[in-house]
Design an enzyme around this catalytic site. Structure first.
Site, mmCIF file in Angstrom:
data_model
loop_
_atom_site.group_PDB
_atom_site.id
_atom_site.type_symbol
_atom_site.label_atom_id
_atom_site.label_comp_id
_atom_site.label_asym_id
_atom_site.label_seq_id
_atom_site.Cartn_x
_atom_site.Cartn_y
_atom_site.Cartn_z
ATOM 1 C CG ASP A 249 24.593 -30.474 -3.749
ATOM 2 O OD1 ASP A 249 24.995 -29.265 -4.134
ATOM 3 O OD2 ASP A 249 27.455 -30.249 -3.475
ATOM 4 C CB CYS B 203 1.671 -64.705 13.118
ATOM 5 S SG CYS B 203 0.624 -64.782 15.528
ATOM 6 C CG ASP C 50 22.287 -26.989 -5.591
ATOM 7 O OD1 ASP C 50 22.085 -26.210 -6.400
ATOM 8 O OD2 ASP C 50 23.207 -27.798 -5.157
#
Length: 639
Positions: free
Chosen positions: A528, A13, A431
């Site tokens: 990137d 639990c 970008d």
């Protein structure tokens, strides 16, 4: 500092996971520990110079749980054995329950009431010793360390019902008969409580196997053996024996065992080349051409031809292992709301025990000795029906399924906070080069200025559709480009983007993110390259392209392993569905406890309504509440 996801078994639990987390965070040398109940794991950041894994294991064992740190112990095998043991206990407990009920209710006729009670008592005791032993061992260890969990409530309730019934079996007629109090035994209730709790846990475990599907699918991508080239011979060896520098051979239809560099390739379609299906890693449906010097990744499948390659990254250093680790860590992280729930779980059991005691006192005070049996049963029902499990499972189960679902769609989410935050994004800064567009290959850069724009680069697949989806969702898109105004305008128009900036530097991207945030916007940055890292680090949600630089991916919270930009709006939709699921789960978990605890205490008697939840049905409802939360979260898999 090292960070590891370590399996923890024995947790039942949210109070269990909270106790394990509290114990780990109290140990010197651990800077952060986050324990997740659904995945039965602990995400631990620690200093190996200060504390060892063996020390952690010893501390966790002391409070009734077990950490799996030995490499030769398969977690899947341990879980399978535990499931089989749980299944046997559940089946046997049902048999004991049916026998006890048959005796208690006269289905199995035993004319002597005292003898019938003694038979029921022996059957109940056998059920305690075999099927319920784990509850008592766990509760005892918790009490020794001044902690409590769901097992504590189970032990308290079943022990009270059993001991009261034993008293009535031998002395009930003597003690209560003189006071004209009708007395009964409740061996059936004590047995059924254990039976229903075991049944609930069994159903939970089955459902959780579905939640772990994404990780197991990823793990299943790695083959168990590999073909090693040794001179003129090829030997099949376990993948664990491969070392960096080994030359390996892959045949058609086989999986690449580790990351490496191709040394030779050939196929009937192309001399000096072979085709590898990398869709499971990159999401690209078209097989990739591999020639001498090409890189191959573990888990990808050789579709056509035959190739040899030199092992470059093995074991935990492969790209596949890195992806698995990222998903595991993300599933082990906690959303902010879960921290609140964990604090509630730590005090939940003592609060429920206090409510049960208060229930007993009120019934006895109001009804006197005649109400003593009712007082005991009401207290037992309160202890049984209260369920911290449902609250504890509400958030992590939804997060596990959501993050796993994202991984299946080639979207790697680093932590729960990122998944929760994506739903609130209202501006996306993106970008251009490498993100929205792909530079054309084999360009003669000495003549680049003479080339038309469309020959220098191309839009990525589904870029227009992705930008339209984002804007339809109410997300403003800003394109940032280092290109001249003419080029930036051309590609923004082609992608369907209204706002764009040209001739930008890395600082300009950061400044735009900062400006938008100052206006009260929730900003996501997609990039990137190294030139995007400043803006990625500042954004509320940062998204990197999987084929970008390692620096960008390290900074970003989300990584797209495919060039399909439609994964971005999909991730936002998944974030909204996951958070909605979390609040649904929490709402019903709290409503369950708020409604059921008073009903178990017998509050309706105050209004002249003769209705009360009995201990037996309380245990069934408690089990159902936990299972329902898990099953509700699993609906995300089909979202």
């Amino acid at each position: 500092m090292e960070k590891r996801t370590i399996p923890v078994v024995g947790m039942a639990c949210s109070a269990c996971s909270a106790n394990v987390e509290r114990r780990l965070n109290a140990l010197e040398g651990i800077s952060m520990a986050s324990v997740l109940l659904p995945s039965r794991s602990a995400l631990v950041e620690y200093d190996p110079q200060v504390i060892s894994l063996e020390k952690m294991k010893s501390e966790i064992n002391a409070i009734g749980y077990d950490m799996i740190i030995e490499s030769d112990r398969s977690v899947v095998e341990i879980e399978r054995r535990e499931y089989q043991l749980l299944l046997r206990k559940t089946i046997l407990s049902w048999i004991f329950s049916l026998l006890v009920m048959s005796v208690s209710m006269g289905w199995i006729v035993i004319n002597n009431r005292s003898a019938a009670n003694q038979v029921a008592m022996l059957l109940a005791l056998a059920n305690f010793v075999y099927c319920g032993r784990g509850f008592f061992v766990s509760a005892f260890k918790q009490i020794r360390h001044r902690a409590a969990n769901m097992d504590t409530l189970v032990v308290l309730s079943t022990s009270i019902a059993f001991l009261f019934s034993v008293f009535n079996t031998f002395w009930g007629a003597t003690v209560w008969g003189t006071r004209d109090i009708e007395w009964h035994t409740y061996f059936d209730a004590s047995v059924m409580i254990i039976t229903f709790v075991l049944t609930g846990r069994l159903l939970e475990e089955r459902a959780k196997n579905g939640m772990a599907g994404s990780i197991r699918t990823l793990m299943g991508l790695a083959p168990k053996t590999a073909h090693v080239v040794k001179g003129e011979e090829i030997e099949e060896v376990p993948i664990s024996t491969i070392t960096v520098g080994d030359v390996l051979e892959v045949h058609p239809g086989e999986k690449v065992p580790v990351d490496g560099d191709v040394t030779w390739a050939n196929s009937f379609m192309l001399e000096g080349g072979a085709y590898v299906d990398e869709s499971m890693i990159t999401g690209e449906p078209t097989p990739a051409l591999k020639q001498m010097g090409s890189k191959v990744l573990a888990g990808t499948i050789l579709q056509q031809g035959k190739l040899r390659f030199r092992a470059r990254q093995i074991g935990e250093n492969t790209a596949l292992a890195h992806i698995i680790k990222m998903v595991q860590e993300a599933q082990g992280s906690k959303a902010p709301v879960q921290r609140i729930v964990d604090k509630v779980a730590l005090i939940f059991v003592p609060v429920v025990a206090s409510i049960a005691l208060l229930t007993f006192i009120i019934w006895w005070a109001v009804g006197g000795n005649a109400a003593l049996p009712q007082a005991i049963l009401s207290a037992v029902a309160v202890l049984v029906i209260a369920c911290p499990c449902a609250m504890g499972l509400a958030t992590p189960t939804a997060l596990m399924v959501g993050i796993g679902k994202a991984a299946q769609k080639n979207v790697l989410i680093k932590d729960a906070t990122a998944l929760e935050s994506m739903r609130m994004v209202d501006v996306m800064v993106i970008d251009k080069t490498g993100t929205i567009t792909i530079p054309n290959q084999n360009i003669d850069f000495t003549k680049a200025d003479d080339l038309p724009l469309e020959e220098r680069e191309t839009l990525k697949p589904n870029a227009c559709e992705a930008m339209k989806e984002l804007q339809d969702m109410g997300v403003e898109v800003y394109m940032m480009s280092g290109d001249k105004e003419e080029a930036a305008h051309y590609w923004a128009e082609k992608a369907g983007i209204k706002h764009y900036y040209s001739k930008v530097l890395p600082q300009d991207k950061e400044n735009l993110v900062r400006k938008l945030q100052a206006e009260g916007k929730r900003v996501a940055m997609v990039g990137d390259g190294i030139n995007d890292t400043q803006a990625l680090a500042l954004a509320d949600v940062s998204v990197a392209m999987g084929r970008g630089t390692d620096v960008a991916m390290d900074v970003a919270q989300v990584t797209l392993m495919t060039d399909d930009l439609q994964r971005i709006p999909e991730a936002i939709r998944l974030s909204k569905k996951t958070v909605r699921m979390i609040w649904q789960n929490l709402f019903w978990a709290f409503v369950y406890n708020i409604v059921c605890i008073p009903l178990a205490a017998g509050i309706l008697h105050l209004f002249g309504i003769d209705f009360q939840i009995t201990p037996m049905w309380a245990s069934a409802l408690m089990a159902f509440s936990s299972v329902s939360v898990v099953l509700n979260s699993l609906r995300l898999r089909f979202a």
